[in-house]
Design a protein around this motif. Structure first.
Motif, PDB file in Angstrom:
ATOM      1  N   ASN A  63      45.158   9.481  46.166  1.00 41.07           N
ATOM      2  CA  ASN A  63      46.044  10.642  46.120  1.00 41.07           C
ATOM      3  C   ASN A  63      47.241  10.361  47.032  1.00 41.07           C
ATOM      4  O   ASN A  63      47.089  10.198  48.237  1.00 41.07           O
ATOM      5  CB  ASN A  63      45.290  11.887  46.577  1.00 41.07           C
ATOM      6  CG  ASN A  63      46.100  13.144  46.402  1.00 41.07           C
ATOM      7  OD1 ASN A  63      47.121  13.139  45.722  1.00 41.07           O
ATOM      8  ND2 ASN A  63      45.643  14.217  47.007  1.00 41.07           N
ATOM      9  N   ILE A  64      48.461  10.342  46.443  1.00 42.53           N
ATOM     10  CA  ILE A  64      49.656   9.995  47.202  1.00 42.53           C
ATOM     11  C   ILE A  64      50.651  11.144  47.113  1.00 42.53           C
ATOM     12  O   ILE A  64      50.965  11.630  46.033  1.00 42.53           O
ATOM     13  CB  ILE A  64      50.291   8.701  46.657  1.00 42.53           C
ATOM     14  CG1 ILE A  64      49.338   7.537  46.893  1.00 42.53           C
ATOM     15  CG2 ILE A  64      51.633   8.434  47.311  1.00 42.53           C
ATOM     16  CD1 ILE A  64      49.810   6.224  46.362  1.00 42.53           C
ATOM     17  N   ASP A  65      51.121  11.556  48.279  1.00 39.43           N
ATOM     18  CA  ASP A  65      52.140  12.600  48.371  1.00 39.43           C
ATOM     19  C   ASP A  65      53.489  11.946  48.094  1.00 39.43           C
ATOM     20  O   ASP A  65      54.086  11.314  48.971  1.00 39.43           O
ATOM     21  CB  ASP A  65      52.098  13.223  49.770  1.00 39.43           C
ATOM     22  CG  ASP A  65      53.082  14.362  49.949  1.00 39.43           C
ATOM     23  OD1 ASP A  65      53.848  14.651  49.010  1.00 39.43           O
ATOM     24  OD2 ASP A  65      53.083  14.966  51.044  1.00 39.43           O
ATOM     25  N   THR A  66      53.976  12.083  46.864  1.00 36.22           N
ATOM     26  CA  THR A  66      55.195  11.377  46.461  1.00 36.22           C
ATOM     27  C   THR A  66      56.435  11.898  47.187  1.00 36.22           C
ATOM     28  O   THR A  66      57.351  11.123  47.459  1.00 36.22           O
ATOM     29  CB  THR A  66      55.407  11.476  44.932  1.00 36.22           C
ATOM     30  OG1 THR A  66      55.420  12.854  44.560  1.00 36.22           O
ATOM     31  CG2 THR A  66      54.315  10.735  44.193  1.00 36.22           C
ATOM     32  N   ASP A  67      56.456  13.189  47.513  1.00 35.16           N
ATOM     33  CA  ASP A  67      57.616  13.726  48.249  1.00 35.16           C
ATOM     34  C   ASP A  67      57.709  13.087  49.631  1.00 35.16           C
ATOM     35  O   ASP A  67      58.787  12.675  50.069  1.00 35.16           O
ATOM     36  CB  ASP A  67      57.512  15.247  48.381  1.00 35.16           C
ATOM     37  CG  ASP A  67      57.650  15.955  47.042  1.00 35.16           C
ATOM     38  OD1 ASP A  67      58.274  15.377  46.128  1.00 35.16           O
ATOM     39  OD2 ASP A  67      57.128  17.083  46.919  1.00 35.16           O
ATOM     40  N   TYR A  68      56.576  13.010  50.310  1.00 35.75           N
ATOM     41  CA  TYR A  68      56.549  12.395  51.636  1.00 35.75           C
ATOM     42  C   TYR A  68      56.867  10.906  51.537  1.00 35.75           C
ATOM     43  O   TYR A  68      57.595  10.360  52.378  1.00 35.75           O
ATOM     44  CB  TYR A  68      55.179  12.623  52.287  1.00 35.75           C
ATOM     45  CG  TYR A  68      55.091  12.140  53.709  1.00 35.75           C
ATOM     46  CD1 TYR A  68      55.866  12.705  54.708  1.00 35.75           C
ATOM     47  CD2 TYR A  68      54.232  11.098  54.072  1.00 35.75           C
ATOM     48  CE1 TYR A  68      55.801  12.264  56.020  1.00 35.75           C
ATOM     49  CE2 TYR A  68      54.153  10.655  55.373  1.00 35.75           C
ATOM     50  CZ  TYR A  68      54.938  11.239  56.341  1.00 35.75           C
ATOM     51  OH  TYR A  68      54.870  10.793  57.634  1.00 35.75           O
ATOM     52  N   SER A  81      48.214   4.692  50.395  1.00 35.19           N
ATOM     53  CA  SER A  81      47.630   5.942  50.879  1.00 35.19           C
ATOM     54  C   SER A  81      47.248   5.831  52.355  1.00 35.19           C
ATOM     55  O   SER A  81      47.510   6.744  53.149  1.00 35.19           O
ATOM     56  CB  SER A  81      46.401   6.294  50.033  1.00 35.19           C
ATOM     57  OG  SER A  81      45.792   7.454  50.520  1.00 35.19           O
ATOM     58  N   LEU A  89      50.443   5.802  54.434  1.00 30.23           N
ATOM     59  CA  LEU A  89      51.042   7.134  54.506  1.00 30.23           C
ATOM     60  C   LEU A  89      50.293   8.031  55.492  1.00 30.23           C
ATOM     61  O   LEU A  89      50.913   8.783  56.248  1.00 30.23           O
ATOM     62  CB  LEU A  89      51.084   7.783  53.123  1.00 30.23           C
ATOM     63  CG  LEU A  89      52.075   7.185  52.128  1.00 30.23           C
ATOM     64  CD1 LEU A  89      51.963   7.878  50.778  1.00 30.23           C
ATOM     65  CD2 LEU A  89      53.485   7.276  52.651  1.00 30.23           C
ATOM     66  N   ARG A  90      48.977   7.949  55.473  1.00 32.21           N
ATOM     67  CA  ARG A  90      48.195   8.737  56.439  1.00 32.21           C
ATOM     68  C   ARG A  90      48.511   8.305  57.865  1.00 32.21           C
ATOM     69  O   ARG A  90      48.645   9.138  58.774  1.00 32.21           O
ATOM     70  CB  ARG A  90      46.694   8.608  56.165  1.00 32.21           C
ATOM     71  CG  ARG A  90      46.205   9.536  55.076  1.00 32.21           C
ATOM     72  CD  ARG A  90      44.729   9.468  54.979  1.00 32.21           C
ATOM     73  NE  ARG A  90      44.430   8.073  54.611  1.00 32.21           N
ATOM     74  CZ  ARG A  90      43.338   7.634  54.047  1.00 32.21           C
ATOM     75  NH1 ARG A  90      42.373   8.445  53.818  1.00 32.21           N
ATOM     76  NH2 ARG A  90      43.168   6.373  53.730  1.00 32.21           N
ATOM     77  N   LYS A 140      51.859   9.742  58.820  1.00 34.24           N
ATOM     78  CA  LYS A 140      51.750  11.175  59.103  1.00 34.24           C
ATOM     79  C   LYS A 140      51.189  11.397  60.500  1.00 34.24           C
ATOM     80  O   LYS A 140      51.671  12.245  61.251  1.00 34.24           O
ATOM     81  CB  LYS A 140      50.859  11.873  58.061  1.00 34.24           C
ATOM     82  CG  LYS A 140      51.562  12.180  56.772  1.00 34.24           C
ATOM     83  CD  LYS A 140      50.681  12.987  55.837  1.00 34.24           C
ATOM     84  CE  LYS A 140      51.413  13.255  54.531  1.00 34.24           C
ATOM     85  NZ  LYS A 140      50.602  14.009  53.587  1.00 34.24           N
TER      86      LYS A 140
END
Length: 140
Positions: free
Chosen positions: A3-8, A47, A50-51, A54
């Motif tokens: 699951n990847i937050d494309t906006d971020y 993923s 990205l984590r 964050k």
């Protein structure tokens, strides 16, 4: 599939593209983020990266909040100390009008190097008020 937050992800890619020397992890995020199609393995790596970013952003925000709290505490302590000095100074000035000993002490403070030369001009106008009622005891 991860699951990847494309906006971020888009935000990070734009931010990292502006860096002069991005880290290896940041370069990998840019590389994978700009790809149109990614394998499941690449999505998993992205993923994880990205984590981590964050969490890094959260750490920066937490440190900034901590710095603000500490600075507020230091500022409050400095203001309290300044207020105490002003109050004690005002009390000494008021008491010197009635007490020759305190007036003599204030004159000693003035002449004894406890007041800097540049600040002496500020308080010189107070010297006559301190010494006048007690002119028989103190001479400037």
């Amino acid at each position: 599939m991860a699951n990847i937050d494309t906006d971020y992800l888009d935000l990070l890619v734009k931010r990292f593209n502006g860096f002069n020397r991005p880290t290896d992890a940041q370069r990998l995020i840019m590389l994978l983020g700009e790809r149109k199609t990614r394998s499941d393995d690449e999505n998993k790596k992205l993923s994880v990266l990205l984590r981590a970013e964050k969490k890094s952003d959260e750490l920066v925000l937490a440190r900034a909040a901590t710095r603000r709290v500490l600075n507020a505490e230091k500022t409050a302590a400095r203001k309290l100390e300044t207020r105490k000095k002003v109050l004690w100074g005002a009390a000494l000035k008021t008491a010197s009008k009635d007490s020759p000993q305190i007036a003599a002490l204030m004159l000693q403070l003035f002449n004894g190097g406890y007041i800097s030369e540049k600040d002496k001009d500020v308080v010189k106008s107070d010297l006559p008020a301190i010494t006048e009622p007690n002119t028989s005891i103190i001479t400037p």
